[in-house]
Motif scaffolding. Sequence first.
Motif, PDB file in Angstrom:
ATOM      1  N   GLN A   1       5.561   9.956  -1.280  1.00 44.90           N
ATOM      2  CA  GLN A   1       5.865   8.531  -1.428  1.00 44.90           C
ATOM      3  C   GLN A   1       4.607   7.680  -1.523  1.00 44.90           C
ATOM      4  O   GLN A   1       4.638   6.500  -1.219  1.00 44.90           O
ATOM      5  N   THR A   2       3.522   8.304  -1.906  1.00 45.95           N
ATOM      6  CA  THR A   2       2.256   7.566  -1.948  1.00 45.95           C
ATOM      7  C   THR A   2       1.581   7.784  -3.293  1.00 45.95           C
ATOM      8  O   THR A   2       1.559   8.896  -3.807  1.00 45.95           O
TER       9      THR A   2
ATOM     10  N   VAL B   1      -4.144   2.137  -2.792  1.00 44.03           N
ATOM     11  CA  VAL B   1      -3.244   3.219  -2.412  1.00 44.03           C
ATOM     12  C   VAL B   1      -2.011   2.595  -1.771  1.00 44.03           C
ATOM     13  O   VAL B   1      -2.122   1.770  -0.862  1.00 44.03           O
ATOM     14  N   VAL B   2      -0.867   2.950  -2.302  1.00 44.20           N
ATOM     15  CA  VAL B   2       0.366   2.290  -1.877  1.00 44.20           C
ATOM     16  C   VAL B   2       1.396   3.314  -1.422  1.00 44.20           C
ATOM     17  O   VAL B   2       1.697   4.267  -2.138  1.00 44.20           O
ATOM     18  N   GLN B   3       1.900   3.094  -0.213  1.00 45.91           N
ATOM     19  CA  GLN B   3       2.973   3.930   0.291  1.00 45.91           C
ATOM     20  C   GLN B   3       4.280   3.183   0.093  1.00 45.91           C
ATOM     21  O   GLN B   3       4.379   1.995   0.411  1.00 45.91           O
ATOM     22  N   GLU B   4       5.273   3.897  -0.422  1.00 42.06           N
ATOM     23  CA  GLU B   4       6.544   3.229  -0.717  1.00 42.06           C
ATOM     24  C   GLU B   4       7.362   3.088   0.548  1.00 42.06           C
ATOM     25  O   GLU B   4       7.916   4.061   1.058  1.00 42.06           O
ATOM     26  N   VAL B   5       7.392   1.870   1.081  1.00 40.29           N
ATOM     27  CA  VAL B   5       8.133   1.630   2.322  1.00 40.29           C
ATOM     28  C   VAL B   5       9.169   0.522   2.179  1.00 40.29           C
ATOM     29  O   VAL B   5      10.136   0.469   2.928  1.00 40.29           O
TER      30      VAL B   5
ATOM     31  N   GLY C   1      -2.238   8.379   8.448  1.00 44.75           N
ATOM     32  CA  GLY C   1      -1.353   8.263   7.284  1.00 44.75           C
ATOM     33  C   GLY C   1      -2.044   7.578   6.128  1.00 44.75           C
ATOM     34  O   GLY C   1      -3.172   7.916   5.731  1.00 44.75           O
ATOM     35  N   VAL C   2      -1.384   6.533   5.603  1.00 45.59           N
ATOM     36  CA  VAL C   2      -1.917   5.838   4.443  1.00 45.59           C
ATOM     37  C   VAL C   2      -3.216   5.102   4.794  1.00 45.59           C
ATOM     38  O   VAL C   2      -3.972   4.691   3.909  1.00 45.59           O
ATOM     39  N   GLY C   3      -3.518   4.987   6.097  1.00 39.91           N
ATOM     40  CA  GLY C   3      -4.777   4.404   6.563  1.00 39.91           C
ATOM     41  C   GLY C   3      -6.001   5.194   6.105  1.00 39.91           C
ATOM     42  O   GLY C   3      -7.124   4.693   6.195  1.00 39.91           O
TER      43      GLY C   3
ATOM     44  N   LEU D   1      -0.889  14.045   3.877  1.00 40.96           N
ATOM     45  CA  LEU D   1      -2.353  13.920   3.879  1.00 40.96           C
ATOM     46  C   LEU D   1      -2.848  13.820   2.435  1.00 40.96           C
ATOM     47  O   LEU D   1      -2.272  14.419   1.530  1.00 40.96           O
ATOM     48  N   PHE D   2      -3.882  13.054   2.218  1.00 39.08           N
ATOM     49  CA  PHE D   2      -4.491  12.986   0.883  1.00 39.08           C
ATOM     50  C   PHE D   2      -5.970  12.669   1.058  1.00 39.08           C
ATOM     51  O   PHE D   2      -6.421  12.274   2.133  1.00 39.08           O
ATOM     52  N   TRP D   3      -6.717  12.824  -0.006  1.00 36.24           N
ATOM     53  CA  TRP D   3      -8.139  12.472  -0.037  1.00 36.24           C
ATOM     54  C   TRP D   3      -8.951  13.185   1.051  1.00 36.24           C
ATOM     55  O   TRP D   3      -9.981  12.660   1.509  1.00 36.24           O
ATOM     56  N   VAL D   4      -8.513  14.376   1.456  1.00 36.55           N
ATOM     57  CA  VAL D   4      -9.262  15.108   2.474  1.00 36.55           C
ATOM     58  C   VAL D   4     -10.657  15.443   1.941  1.00 36.55           C
ATOM     59  O   VAL D   4     -11.662  15.308   2.640  1.00 36.55           O
TER      60      VAL D   4
END
Lengths: 459, 281
Positions: free
Chosen positions: B14-15, B63-67, B109-111, B141-144
């Motif tokens: 969702q991101t 970066v946008v999380q769908e909430v 998270g999206v932080g 997780l992303f951008w690790v």
Amino acid sequence: MIRPEQVPMREQDPRSRVHNFDEVPLGYSEMEAREEAARCLKCKTAPCVAGCPVQVDIPGFISQVEQGDFRAAAATIKRTNNLPAVCGRVCPQETQCQGVCTLGRKFEPCGIGRLERFVADWEMEHGARTHEPPPATGSRVAVVGAGPAGLTCAADLRMLGHEVTVLEALHEPGGVLMYGIPEFRLPKEVVNHEVEGLRRMGVAFEMNVVVGKSITVDELLSEGYGAVFVGSGAGLPRFLGIPGETLIGVYSANEFLTRVNLMRAWRFPEYDTPVKVGRQVAVVGGGNVAMDAARTALRLGAEKVTVLYRRTRQEMPARVEETHHAEEEGVDMQYLVNPVRLEGRDGILSDVVCLRMELGPPDDSGRRRPVPIEDSEFSLAVDTLIVAVGNQPHPLVPRTTRGLEVTKWGTVQADEQGATSRPEIFAAGDIVTGAATVISAMGAAKQAAVAIDAYVGKQ
Amino acid sequence: MPNEIVSVEPLGPQTKSFVVRAPRVAARAQPGQFVVVRLHARGERIPLTLADWSAEDGTITLVVQEVGKTTLEMGASVDEGSELADVVGPLGEPSEILSEGTVVCVAGGVGIAPVYPIARALKEAGTHVIGIAGARSEDLLFWVDRLEEACHSLVITTDDGSAGRKALVTEPLAEILAARKIARVWAIGPAVMMKFCAQACAKAGVPITVSLNPIMVDGTGMCGACRAEVGGRVRFACVDGPEFAGDQVNWDLLIARLAAYREEERCALERYRRMVREAAA
């Protein structure tokens, strides 16, 4: 025989208008306008012209209305006022042109504001003529802020042949005309029309530029603008500084009105921005903004709207017409009361606790200072409280512009020609005076445009 | 074309990340700042913290999380080549970048997105950066890889143990605070996470900077919707922040105010989903 009273302007019935956001006064017909124009004495002294911050040739345009030459009347007004449809609606005429009207010594003054509105609306309906700007001077001027001051300065500079770019922080031009004044008092279509006129004259607009953040005034000057006009307004809301102001249900008038006007929250969920108004609403303050907030709350479905003002009706800064409209619509005015704290449950506002006041000796403003009466505390159950006690100048431009001097109130130091401590920077409107009226900002911006023209001419 | 979407990349279920042409913003962007975005003429103004930018290309990364309705709509309908109605910024005060000592950057998270440029700037300025990135599960997780580059060392945590250590971010944070001298901690993520990080830091006597994400309207100091209580004073997150000393923040107030429009948000979301279903049928 002169008709002693103004030709009345038809209005929406108060009972039905509280359920819609349509404009309240409906305007004059051609017949009504000509009848009202005939009341003007066309007196030689024309005190009305001197009473107008932008010196509209009032007897001139009124004669043209009387003769039925509405297009000529529009041209006469537009010689000195680029926003007549706005001014005809929101100017405090009763303390300006109409306040000094010769006819007013004996009878009701001539309805100058109503006639100005009529002429502007007539032109809007019948197609405005575009004024061709004179040959280009080669000078470029940046205007910071697309509110009344910025729009006026931009139009005047453009008509002097300068290349003008207006930079606006919000996504629509108009400033307070767009975010502050509600649709039922100033339809947004009217503002858009006036802005469209400026675009046709060749004024360039760039939205979403927060000067001081996206770019600085000094950077604009180094980008090739010969001068910068600062008309960034008084957009910073004042709160009461009492306990409980962070409770849910407490709004600044700016937030409440911006949600409804600029973001069209009254049409949520068709528009994405919501606004919450409960059953019981209190508005703190006694100015036009307080009246706007109260009347907006009614239209959003509030059952009871109470205005809390710490002085009496005599000291109220709101225009008589606005207070009258608010009362007609059922707004309850409570004078000599001052909120001292807000109470809530689970973080949500439930009550406003007030003290009763009495008037003491005059303060700095010359108005009698309200002083609390001992043991007079009482509380009012409310779902929503809107704080409308004024705005402060926005600090962003002064803070980010080298050598731009400010006063102790945070306003930009400028003389009557708009000259600041920096020769290439001019300022006018609320950023110089603190929160005032649309027309006074426009009057000062016209002076600044003259000064800017002289300044860039010398460069 | 201003506000043009240069590219869109899914970062999880969702991101998504959006690279947007915004030369004025990109030229001045600094870590910790944000933009206000409006999708279309009927859209609301939403604040999004800058995740990256390139002054050269004139682009910014969001970066946008769908909430909610707007973020869901952004994920579904904003494609490469399309245009956002409005992008305004950079707004807010930049992060105060230290140039020595050891710092910990905690991302929840999206932080991860807003923490990345801060960690990168801290490392470039000469501090030793320890990163902690946590999410509920591995797929969030992303951008690790980016964080690994921006930090000298990185600890990954997940609530369910699907990646890295099975823990909340506060566990490794408390261990690090106990084991070595830390000059400052940054924590960006859900309010509850930031609240617990702030408590851990207060206990260890280490200063902590958090980035607040209250509801905003204009984002330029005009409305005061984003009022937060910091050190007993009312501050506007948009112009006084968004970063504040985490131990000074009234978290319960912040969390309560974030839910002020829950009912309206649900209404808008349901209406949007219904419209999408009807359009598909």
